[in-house]
Design a protein around this motif. Structure first.
Motif, PDB file in Angstrom:
ATOM      1  N   PRO A 152      29.909  42.438  43.626  1.00 50.29           N
ATOM      2  CA  PRO A 152      29.180  41.421  42.852  1.00 50.29           C
ATOM      3  C   PRO A 152      27.685  41.373  43.120  1.00 50.29           C
ATOM      4  CG  PRO A 152      31.154  40.507  43.866  1.00 50.29           C
ATOM      5  CD  PRO A 152      30.945  41.855  44.471  1.00 50.29           C
ATOM      6  N   ALA A 194      31.384  37.122  51.530  1.00 50.62           N
ATOM      7  CA  ALA A 194      32.046  36.303  50.511  1.00 50.62           C
ATOM      8  C   ALA A 194      31.241  35.075  50.092  1.00 50.62           C
ATOM      9  CB  ALA A 194      33.435  35.887  50.998  1.00 50.62           C
ATOM     10  N   SER A 198      28.901  36.702  47.626  1.00 51.16           N
ATOM     11  CA  SER A 198      29.473  37.522  46.561  1.00 51.16           C
ATOM     12  C   SER A 198      30.541  36.806  45.746  1.00 51.16           C
ATOM     13  CB  SER A 198      30.078  38.796  47.163  1.00 51.16           C
ATOM     14  OG  SER A 198      31.235  38.500  47.936  1.00 51.16           O
ATOM     15  N   GLY A 199      31.309  35.919  46.371  1.00 47.25           N
ATOM     16  CA  GLY A 199      32.429  35.292  45.699  1.00 47.25           C
ATOM     17  C   GLY A 199      33.725  36.075  45.823  1.00 47.25           C
ATOM     18  N   TRP A 200      33.683  37.248  46.426  1.00 42.80           N
ATOM     19  CA  TRP A 200      34.883  38.057  46.654  1.00 42.80           C
ATOM     20  C   TRP A 200      35.681  37.478  47.811  1.00 42.80           C
ATOM     21  CZ3 TRP A 200      33.888  44.068  46.810  1.00 42.80           C
ATOM     22  CH2 TRP A 200      34.071  44.598  45.522  1.00 42.80           C
ATOM     23  N   GLU A 219      36.764  42.773  49.904  1.00 43.80           N
ATOM     24  CA  GLU A 219      35.597  42.448  50.720  1.00 43.80           C
ATOM     25  C   GLU A 219      35.005  43.719  51.299  1.00 43.80           C
ATOM     26  OE1 GLU A 219      36.654  40.369  54.403  1.00 43.80           O
ATOM     27  OE2 GLU A 219      38.752  40.598  53.822  1.00 43.80           O
ATOM     28  N   TRP A 255      39.597  40.356  39.976  1.00 43.60           N
ATOM     29  CA  TRP A 255      38.615  40.603  41.038  1.00 43.60           C
ATOM     30  C   TRP A 255      38.269  39.330  41.797  1.00 43.60           C
ATOM     31  CZ3 TRP A 255      37.496  45.396  42.462  1.00 43.60           C
ATOM     32  CH2 TRP A 255      37.642  46.439  41.545  1.00 43.60           C
ATOM     33  N   TYR A 256      38.498  38.162  41.177  1.00 45.67           N
ATOM     34  CA  TYR A 256      37.997  36.917  41.769  1.00 45.67           C
ATOM     35  C   TYR A 256      39.068  35.841  41.840  1.00 45.67           C
ATOM     36  CZ  TYR A 256      33.480  39.084  40.916  1.00 45.67           C
ATOM     37  OH  TYR A 256      32.414  39.945  40.907  1.00 45.67           O
ATOM     38  N   GLN A 257      40.307  36.221  41.996  1.00 49.40           N
ATOM     39  CA  GLN A 257      41.356  35.218  42.063  1.00 49.40           C
ATOM     40  C   GLN A 257      41.292  34.439  43.376  1.00 49.40           C
ATOM     41  OE1 GLN A 257      45.244  36.778  41.192  1.00 49.40           O
ATOM     42  NE2 GLN A 257      44.570  37.754  39.285  1.00 49.40           N
ATOM     43  N   GLU A 301      32.908  35.882  35.673  1.00 49.44           N
ATOM     44  CA  GLU A 301      33.991  35.218  36.395  1.00 49.44           C
ATOM     45  C   GLU A 301      33.410  34.397  37.547  1.00 49.44           C
ATOM     46  OE1 GLU A 301      37.730  37.454  36.737  1.00 49.44           O
ATOM     47  OE2 GLU A 301      36.607  39.158  35.945  1.00 49.44           O
ATOM     48  N   MET A 302      33.958  34.543  38.756  1.00 49.97           N
ATOM     49  CA  MET A 302      33.494  33.714  39.875  1.00 49.97           C
ATOM     50  C   MET A 302      32.527  34.459  40.783  1.00 49.97           C
ATOM     51  SD  MET A 302      34.698  30.753  39.424  1.00 49.97           S
ATOM     52  CE  MET A 302      34.352  29.976  40.987  1.00 49.97           C
ATOM     53  N   ALA A 303      31.860  35.488  40.272  1.00 52.54           N
ATOM     54  CA  ALA A 303      30.867  36.206  41.063  1.00 52.54           C
ATOM     55  C   ALA A 303      29.796  35.231  41.551  1.00 52.54           C
ATOM     56  CB  ALA A 303      30.235  37.322  40.233  1.00 52.54           C
TER      57      ALA A 303
END
Length: 864
Positions: free
Chosen positions: A51, A89, A92-94, A98, A167-169, A755-757
Motif C-alpha cells: 500500500p 501496518a 499501510s493498513g495491511w 505484512e 488484501w485488507y480484510q 479499500e482500507m489502504a
C-alpha cells in the motif's frame, strides 16, 4: 537437501568473478529452483500490492533476495535481525499480509536459487555433518501438525461463510484465518534451506541464528527505549503506560513484545556467556541491559515470572555442556572443548559469602533508594563496583594485619567522612564531588596493585578508601533526601561494611577468586546483575503503576479465569472440541455468541451502486474514552493552528462520531485535540424507519492544534482517529478529508477507493474480547484437542531433546530451551500465536529444537 553443493562431472560452470554457478543437476536442486521461482512470484506479487509504495517494496525485496543468494547460509541473520522493526501496518493498513511475508519470500527465493545453482558451492556434506536432521517419527509429527493447521484454516473459512480473497480484510473475515495460521507455514518454507545450510556450514548457520536473534532483540529493545523517551521519559515508572515498541499486533492488546523479548533474550545471554572477545562482550552487555530495561517497562507480571524460569535452565544447561566438554570421557568424545577450562564449583563458605553479598546489596539498594533516590542509588553502585574489583593481593597479609587494616581503615574513614559531611553542609553540591573524589582514589589504588606481593599498608589504604567511599554514599543520600536519606543509607552502609569486613578477615567467604580474563568477565556479569537489581528496585520503589499491578494479581487472576471459561463456552459440540472452531474465529465468535460486554465494535468496507464506503459500528459494552473502537490513520504532523475535517456520512439512528488528532504510538494518546459530531438520520419522505438514511456532508473544526511530532531525537507519531461514542450505533462514511491551518490535505485514501489502504484500527483499553489470553486455549479453540495434543507433544519433545537427548550438546540448545520455556510462561497468560511475527519465531525455534544435534568438532563451540 542432504546433497549440498554437489558438482557432477560434465556440468558446465559459469564464472562470475569469484562466484561459481552451475546448472541444477540433481532432483533436489531442481526442486530448489522450483521453490525459488514460486517464492519469487509470490514475493513480487506481494511487493507490487504494497500500500505504501510498490516500487520501493520491489526494490527492497530484490535487494534482500540478492543478499540471501550471496549469503544463503546466513539467511537466519537476514531474516531475524530486522523483524521487530518492519511492522508497517499502522501506516499501510495491511494486517493479513505484512513486511515479514516479503522478507521470508525474499530470503527463500535468493537462498533456494543459490542452492540450486550451487553458488559458492562446497563438496557434498557427509551424513555425520547433518546438524539439522529429523527422525521419521518427528517428520510424521510435523506433518500431522501441518494437517491439523490446514484443517483449522478450512474450518475458519467455513465459519466465515466461505473463502473470499482480500488484501485488507479484518478480524471477522475469511483472510483472518490465513493471518492466524501462516506463521507455521512461513517457518516450514525455509526449513529445507536451513537444513542444507546446517549441513554445509554448521558453525556458520548456528552463528547466523544466534546473531540474527540477538540483533532482533536489540531492535525490539531500542524501539522500547525510543517509545519511553518519546512518550513517558526513561525513569517514569508511575504513568499507566505499558511499552509496545513497534509491534502493531498489540493494537488490540496482547503480549507481542513480551513474547518476542522472551524468545530472543536467551540468545543474547548465551552469547554473553560464551564470547571471549572483549568487544563482543561489551556489545552483548549493552544489548542485555537495554533488553532488561525493555522487560521492566512491559510491566508484565508474566514476563517477570518467565525471566528467572528461562534463565535458570539456560545457565544450568550451558554449564552442563561445558562440563561434558571438559570431562574428556567417552560421553564427550564428540564434543569440542574450545571454551577452555570449566571453573571449579564454589566451596560452601564461598556460596554463603555470595548469598550474603547479594542479600546485603539488595537490602542496601532498597534502603538507599527509599531515602536517597536515584542519586543515592548511583553512589551505591560505585561502592559495589569497587568492592567487586578488590584484588586478590589483599588476602596475602596475615589475619592480624588484615584485622588491623579493617579497624584502622574504619576509624580513618569515619574521620574523613565527618570532614566530608561538614564540607557538604557548607558547600552546595560538594557531596557529589566528594563521592567522585573517593571513587577516583579507590580506582587509583586498584590500579597500583602489585599481584603476588604482601603489602599490609596497601591493604590499609584500600580499606580506608573503600570505607570513605561508603560514607560519601551516605552523605549523597543525606544531601538529597534529608533525614530519611541519612538513616536509611546509614543502615545500608553498616550492612555492606560488615559483610566486606567479614570477607576480608575470612578469605573463604570471598566468592570472586578467579583472576585474569575469566575473573574480569565474571565481575562484569555481576555488575550487570547489580544494574538489573537497581532497575527493579527503582521501578518498584519509584513507580506506583508497577506496585499497583503487583497488588492486584489476585483480582486479575480471577478475571482471567472467568474470561477463559467464557471463551471455552463458545465451543459447541464434540466436533468443535475435537477439531476446533477454526483459525482466527475467536473474535467473531465473541461478537455474535459471547457475553454482551464482549461484543465490540467493527468496521467493514461496503459498496453501493455509486461508491465504496466505510461502515463503522460501535460495541454493546459500556464505552469510555479508552474502550471505543477506533479506525485511524498515521499522518504527517499538521501545521499549528486550526484543523478542519469534512465528512460525508449517513446513519439510521442518532449517533455521536468522535474525531481526534493525537500524538500516539499505538494505545496511549497524548497531546490530543478533537471534537464530537452529533449525527441524525436524514431520510427521504416515505422511507422506512430503519433505512440507512441519505448522505449528508458535515464540516467541523477539531480545534487549534499545537506543535506535534516530538523532538528529532525522540519523534512522536501523529494519528487521526474516528470512533462512535454511542452504544450499538452504525455510521457509514463515504468520504472524509482533513486540512491543516496551511490548507494541506492530511489524509490519504479518504474516499476508500483503495479499500482500507492506510487505514488501521485499534481498541486502546478494551482487550479481552480480542484474545483468549492463553496459548494452549488459543490452539484448543482453533484446532481442537487434536491440534493441542500435536503442538504440545512437539513442544515437550523439543525440550526433552535439547535438555537430555541428542540435541543437548548443540551450541544453541540452552538458548532454545530457555526461549521455549519463557514463551510458554508468558503464553500461560496471553495468546501470543495470534501475532504472526511472534508465531514465526516460535515455530522456527520449535522446528530447530526437533532437529538440531551436535556434530563432531562442534559441540559447545563458540557461536558468538
Amino acid at each position: 537437501m542432504a546433497a549440498v553443493g554437489a558438482t557432477p562431472a560434465g556440468t558446465g560452470l559459469l564464472g562470475l568473478g569469484e562466484l561459481r554457478l552451475s546448472r541444477p543437476a540433481t532432483k533436489t536442486q531442481w526442486l530448489a529452483l522450483t521453490a525459488s521461482l514460486a517464492l519469487g512470484l509470490i514475493g513480487a506479487e506481494l511487493a507490487w500490492h504494497h500500500p505504501l509504495s510498490a516500487p520501493l517494496a520491489l526494490a527492497a525485496w530484490g535487494a534482500v533476495a540478492l543478499l540471501a543468494a550471496l549469503f544463503w547460509v546466513k539467511t537466519p541473520l537476514l531474516l531475524f535481525a530486522p523483524l521487530p522493526l518492519i511492522g508497517l501496518a499502522p501506516w499501510s493498513g495491511w494486517i493479513t499480509f505484512e513486511e515479514m511475508d516479503l522478507l521470508v519470500t525474499a530470503c527463500g527465493c535468493g537462498g533456494y536459487l543459490a542452492y540450486a545453482l550451487q553458488l559458492n558451492a562446497r563438496d557434498r556434506a557427509p551424513a555425520w555433518r547433518h546438524a539439522l536432521a529429523f527422525s521419521p517419527a518427528v517428520v510424521v509429527l510435523i506433518l500431522a501438525l501441518v494437517l491439523s493447521t490446514l484443517w483449522g484454516v478450512k474450518r475458519g473459512f467455513d465459519d466465515a461463510g466461505g473463502f473470499v480473497f482480500g488484501w485488507y480484510q479484518g478480524y471477522h473475515e475469511a483472510m483472518n484465518s490465513v493471518r492466524n495460521a501462516k506463521a507455521l507455514f512461513l517457518a516450514l518454507v525455509l526449513l529445507p534451506l536451513w537444513t542444507a545450510a546446517a549441513a554445509a556450514r554448521p558453525r556458520g548457520f548456528s552463528r547466523g541464528v544466534l546473531l540474527g536473534l540477538v540483533l532482533a532483540l536489540a531492535g525490539a529493545s531500542a524501539s522500547a527505549l525510543w517509545e519511553r523517551l518519546a512518550f513517558t521519559g526513561l525513569l517514569d515508572f508511575s504513568t499507566d503506560y505499558r511499552t509496545t515498541g513497534l509491534f502493531w499486533e498489540m493494537h488490540v492488546g496482547g503480549a507481542a513484545l513480551d513474547g518476542f523479548l522472551m524468545l530472543t533474550l536467551p540468545f543474547a545471554l548465551l552469547g554473553l556467556l560464551r564470547t571471549r572477545s572483549p568487544a563482543h562482550f561489551v556489545a552483548g552487555m549493552a544489548i542485555v541491559l537495554l533488553a532488561a530495561y525493555a522487560v521492566l517497562t512491559t510491566f508484565s507480571r508474566g514476563v517477570y515470572l518467565a525471566l528467572p524460569l528461562a534463565v535458570i535452565p539456560l545457565v544450568l544447561l550451558a554449564d552442563a555442556q561445558r562440563r561434558r566438554a571438559a570431562s574428556g570421557g567417552p560421553e564427550s568424545s564428540h564434543i569440542d572443548s574450545t571454551l577452555g577450562e570449566v571453573d571449579a564449583p564454589l566451596p560452601r563458605l564461598a556460596k554463603l559469602g555470595a548469598l550474603a553479598l547479594a542479600g546485603a546489596f539488595a537490602l542496601a539498594a532498597a534502603l538507599v533508594f527509599t531515602g536517597g533516590g536515584y542519586r543515592g542509588l548511583l553512589a551505591l553502585l560505585s561502592v559495589m563496583v569497587i568492592l567487586l574489583a578488590m584484588p586478590p593481593s589483599l588476602w596475602r597479609p596475615s589475619v592480624g594485619q588484615r584485622l588491623t587494616a579493617v579497624i584502622m581503615g574504619a576509624l580513618l574513614a569515619l574521620l574523613l567522612g565527618a570532614l566530608s559531611w561538614a564540607l557538604s553542609t557548607a558547600v552546595p553540591k560538594a557531596a557529589y564531588v566528594l563521592n567522585v573524589v573517593a571513587l577516583l582514589c579507590c580506582a587509583a589504588l586498584r590500579w597500583r596493585d602489585v599481584p603476588g606481593q604482601t603489602r599490609p599498608v596497601y591493604v590499609l589504604l584500600v580499606t580506608t578508601a573503600w570505607f570513605w567511599l561508603l560514607t560519601t554514599m551516605v552523605i549523597v543520600a543525606d544531601y538529597w533526601g534529608g533525614t530519611a536519606g541519612r538513616w536509611t543509607s546509614l543502615a545500608a552502609g553498616v550492612a555492606l561494611g560488615a559483610v566486606w569486613s567479614a570477607m576480608l578477615l575470612e578469605q573463604r567467604l570471598w566468592p570472586l577468586t578467579s583472576t585474569g580474563k575469566a575473573g574480569w568477565r565474571k565481575r562484569a556479569l555481576l555488575v550487570a546483575g547489580l544494574l538489573l537489581v537497581m532497575a527493579i528496585v527503582a521501578a518498584l520503589g519509584g513507580g506506583a503503576y508497577l506496585r499497583d499491578r503487583m497488588a492486584t494479581w489476585k483480582e486479575d487472576g480471577e478475571t482471567r479465569l472467568t474470561h477463559w471459561e467464557d471463551g471455552l463456552r463458545l465451543l459447541h459440540g464434540g466436533q468443535q472440541w475435537l477439531l476446533g472452531k477454526g483459525a482466527g474465529r475467536f473474535v467473531t465468535s465473541n461478537l455474535y455468541d459471547g457475553p454482551t460486554h464482549y461484543q465490540v465494535g467493527d468496521y467493514r468496507l461496503r459498496r453501493d451502486e455509486r461508491e465504496s464506503f466505510l461502515a463503522l459500528t460501535s460495541g454493546k459494552h459500556m464505552q469510555g474514552r479508552g474502550e471505543q473502537f477506533r479506525v485511524s490513520q498515521r499522518i504527517d504532523a499538521p501545521a499549528p493552528g486550526p484543523v478542519t475535517v469534512t465528512v460525508v456520512s449517513r446513519t439510521a439512528n442518532d449517533a455521536h462520531l468522535a474525531l481526534q488528532l493525537c500524538e500516539k504510538n499505538l494505545l496511549y494518546p497524548e497531546n490530543c485535540v478533537g471534537t464530537q459530531m452529533g449525527l441524525k438520520p436524514m431520510r427521504a419522505e416515505g422511507a422506512a424507519p430503519d433505512s440507512p438514511g441519505q448522505w449528508q456532508t458535515s464540516k467541523v473544526q477539531l480545534g487549534t492544534v499545537p506543535a506535534m511530532g516530538g523532538d528529532w531525537w525522540a519523534p512522536r507519531f501523529v494519528t487521526f482517529s474516528m470512533s462512535l461514542n454511542t452504544t450499538s450505533a452504525r455510521v457509514d462514511i463515504a468520504r472524509i478529508a482533513m486540512h491543516d491551518a496551511q490548507g494541506r490535505p492530511l489524509l490519504v485514501n479518504g474516499d476508500f477507493n483503495r479499500e482500507m489502504a492506510h487505514w488501521f484500527f485499534s481498541s486502546d483499553r478494551y482487550h479481552l474480547p480480542w484474545h483468549i489470553k492463553n496459548v494452549a486455549l488459543h490452539v484448543l479453540f482453533e484446532q481442537g484437542l487434536l491440534g493441542l495434543a500435536l503442538l504440545g507433544g512437539a513442544y515437550v519433545l523439543a525440550l526433552v531433546r535439547l535438555s537430555f537427548g541428542r540435541g543437548r550438546d548443540h551450541p544453541l540448545a540452552p538458548a532454545i530451551v530457555a526461549a521455549l520455556i519463557g514463551f510458554g510462561t508468558v503464553g500461560a497468560f496471553d495468546s501470543l500465536l495470534d501475532a504472526p511475527r511472534i508465531g514465526f519465531v516460535f515455530f522456527t525455534l520449535l522446528l530447530l529444537g526437533l532437529g538440531l544435534r551436535a556434530l563432531p568438532g562442534e559441540g559447545v563451540a563458540r557461536v558468538a
